[in-house]
Design a protein around this motif. Structure first.
Motif, PDB file in Angstrom:
ATOM      1  N   LEU A 260       0.638 -27.530  48.222  1.00  0.00           N
ATOM      2  CA  LEU A 260      -0.757 -27.299  48.589  1.00  0.00           C
ATOM      3  C   LEU A 260      -0.861 -26.174  49.619  1.00  0.00           C
ATOM      4  O   LEU A 260       0.033 -25.966  50.443  1.00  0.00           O
ATOM      5  N   GLU A 261      -1.971 -25.445  49.555  1.00  0.00           N
ATOM      6  CA  GLU A 261      -2.146 -24.254  50.387  1.00  0.00           C
ATOM      7  C   GLU A 261      -2.011 -24.549  51.872  1.00  0.00           C
ATOM      8  O   GLU A 261      -1.495 -23.735  52.639  1.00  0.00           O
ATOM      9  N   ASP A 262      -2.472 -25.726  52.300  1.00  0.00           N
ATOM     10  CA  ASP A 262      -2.442 -26.065  53.724  1.00  0.00           C
ATOM     11  C   ASP A 262      -1.259 -26.954  54.104  1.00  0.00           C
ATOM     12  O   ASP A 262      -1.239 -27.546  55.187  1.00  0.00           O
ATOM     13  N   HIS A 263      -0.257 -27.067  53.219  1.00  0.00           N
ATOM     14  CA  HIS A 263       0.880 -27.933  53.504  1.00  0.00           C
ATOM     15  C   HIS A 263       1.708 -27.347  54.654  1.00  0.00           C
ATOM     16  O   HIS A 263       1.961 -26.135  54.691  1.00  0.00           O
ATOM     17  N   PRO A 264       2.155 -28.171  55.597  1.00  0.00           N
ATOM     18  CA  PRO A 264       2.911 -27.655  56.746  1.00  0.00           C
ATOM     19  C   PRO A 264       4.242 -27.010  56.381  1.00  0.00           C
ATOM     20  O   PRO A 264       4.781 -26.216  57.170  1.00  0.00           O
ATOM     21  N   TRP A 266       4.864 -24.667  54.368  1.00  0.00           N
ATOM     22  CA  TRP A 266       4.729 -23.215  54.282  1.00  0.00           C
ATOM     23  C   TRP A 266       5.076 -22.535  55.607  1.00  0.00           C
ATOM     24  O   TRP A 266       5.667 -21.446  55.617  1.00  0.00           O
ATOM     25  N   ALA A 267       4.648 -23.126  56.694  1.00  0.00           N
ATOM     26  CA  ALA A 267       4.760 -22.482  58.010  1.00  0.00           C
ATOM     27  C   ALA A 267       6.003 -22.901  58.784  1.00  0.00           C
ATOM     28  O   ALA A 267       6.175 -22.496  59.936  1.00  0.00           O
TER      29      ALA A 267
END
Length: 312
Positions: A260-264, A266-267
């Motif tokens: 998901l685009e806002d999944h942690p 990624w960062a």
């Protein structure tokens, strides 16, 4: 007179090679179909062997219910976990195990080199027009030890590539054999390996295998590479370790997927992610269909294919 076996093969461009290869078999009728359709015509419904498409394999799964004569499902993916509980009773399910060893092992090697030679940092310096001489610490694969969980064709190919770069591999499979440890030995094996590679299939034994206890046992600064299935790794536990900076990761598969685009995740520092594309290079579809055709040939002479998941 020999009966004709009808094989339903996707009409998409990536599956053209499949239609060509299957059409070379004796006593076979290759019937194209659109994987995006929700309804088969009468001729397509008569198929006895169903071949899902190379890309987006699961899209036409519901079409199986429209094939009363279905006897075999031959997929082009290595893992059959997403199909194993969907294929009707009495129908043989087989995958394309062995076809992906080259492309996926190459991805694993590239992921390890990317992390050890600090390419993510280099690209970010380049974006900022910074000549980053001696601004970061690169490392080498030489002298490292890798624990490879999954000693099938992909895991063995990874070990061969690592050996060229001076990395020693410890192989693990579900059961012990010469040169390969049993899965039950993993807790005693984890420490002392700077790299852990997941190439195992997803099943009841491997689901969440890489949990918080597994990750906590990994050496500080070590690298987790997942080229198997996302559900083998506990994502929340991995995020915790990555956010602490203790571990690094290279992931071709995630849970959830797509991420998901806002999944942690990624960062997370120290993580690189590719979108389930380790096998996606020119020619892999031909490799997959080469294996698929051999599996179907075996089935057509009344034998169980080597890659059969089960015949319910």
């Amino acid at each position: 007179m020999t009966a004709t076996t009808r094989i339903l093969v996707s009409s998409e461009t990536d599956d053209l090679i499949g239609r060509e290869l299957f059409s070379q078999l004796d006593s076979v009728e290759v019937i194209p179909y659109d994987p995006t359709t929700t309804s088969l015509d009468e001729r397509q419904r008569q198929a006895e062997i169903f071949v899902p498409p190379y890309r987006g394999t699961n899209r036409p799964m519901a079409l199986m219910a429209q094939m009363p004569n279905l006897r075999m499902v031959q997929i082009t993916a290595a893992g059959t976990d997403e199909w194993v509980n969907e294929v009707p009773d009495g129908v043989v399910l087989a995958g394309a195990r062995g076809a992906h060893a080259g492309p996926v092992s190459e991805w694993v090697l590239s992921a390890a080199l990317t992390q050890y030679r600090q390419w993510p940092a280099l690209v970010r310096f380049q974006d900022e027009h910074v000549w980053a001489h001696r601004k970061f610490a690169a490392d080498t694969l030489r002298g490292k030890r890798a624990l490879i969980v999954g000693a099938g064709s992909i895991g063995l190919a990874v070990a061969r590539l690592f050996a060229v770069f001076g990395t020693e591999s410890t192989l693990v499979a579900s059961t012990r054999r010469d040169g390969v440890h049993a899965a039950g030995e993993i807790p005693e094996l984890i420490q002392g390996h700077e790299i852990v590679v997941i190439t195992a299939p997803l099943n009841d034994q491997t689901r969440n295998l890489v949990d918080k206890h597994f990750l906590a046992s990994m050496d500080d600064g070590s690298l987790l590479i997942n080229a198997g299935r996302g559900k083998i790794v506990d994502t929340n536990a991995l995020v915790t370790e990555l956010q602490s900076g203790r571990l690094r990761a290279a992931l071709d598969v995630t849970e959830p997927e797509p991420l998901l685009e806002d999944h942690p995740l990624w960062a997370c520092p120290g993580a690189i992610i590719s979108p389930h594309s380790a096998r996606t290079v020119p020619g892999t579809n031909e490799l997959c269909y080469g294996v698929a055709v051999e599996q179907v040939k075996t089935f057509m002479i009344g034998k169980i294919p080597a890659n059969a998941a089960r015949a319910r």
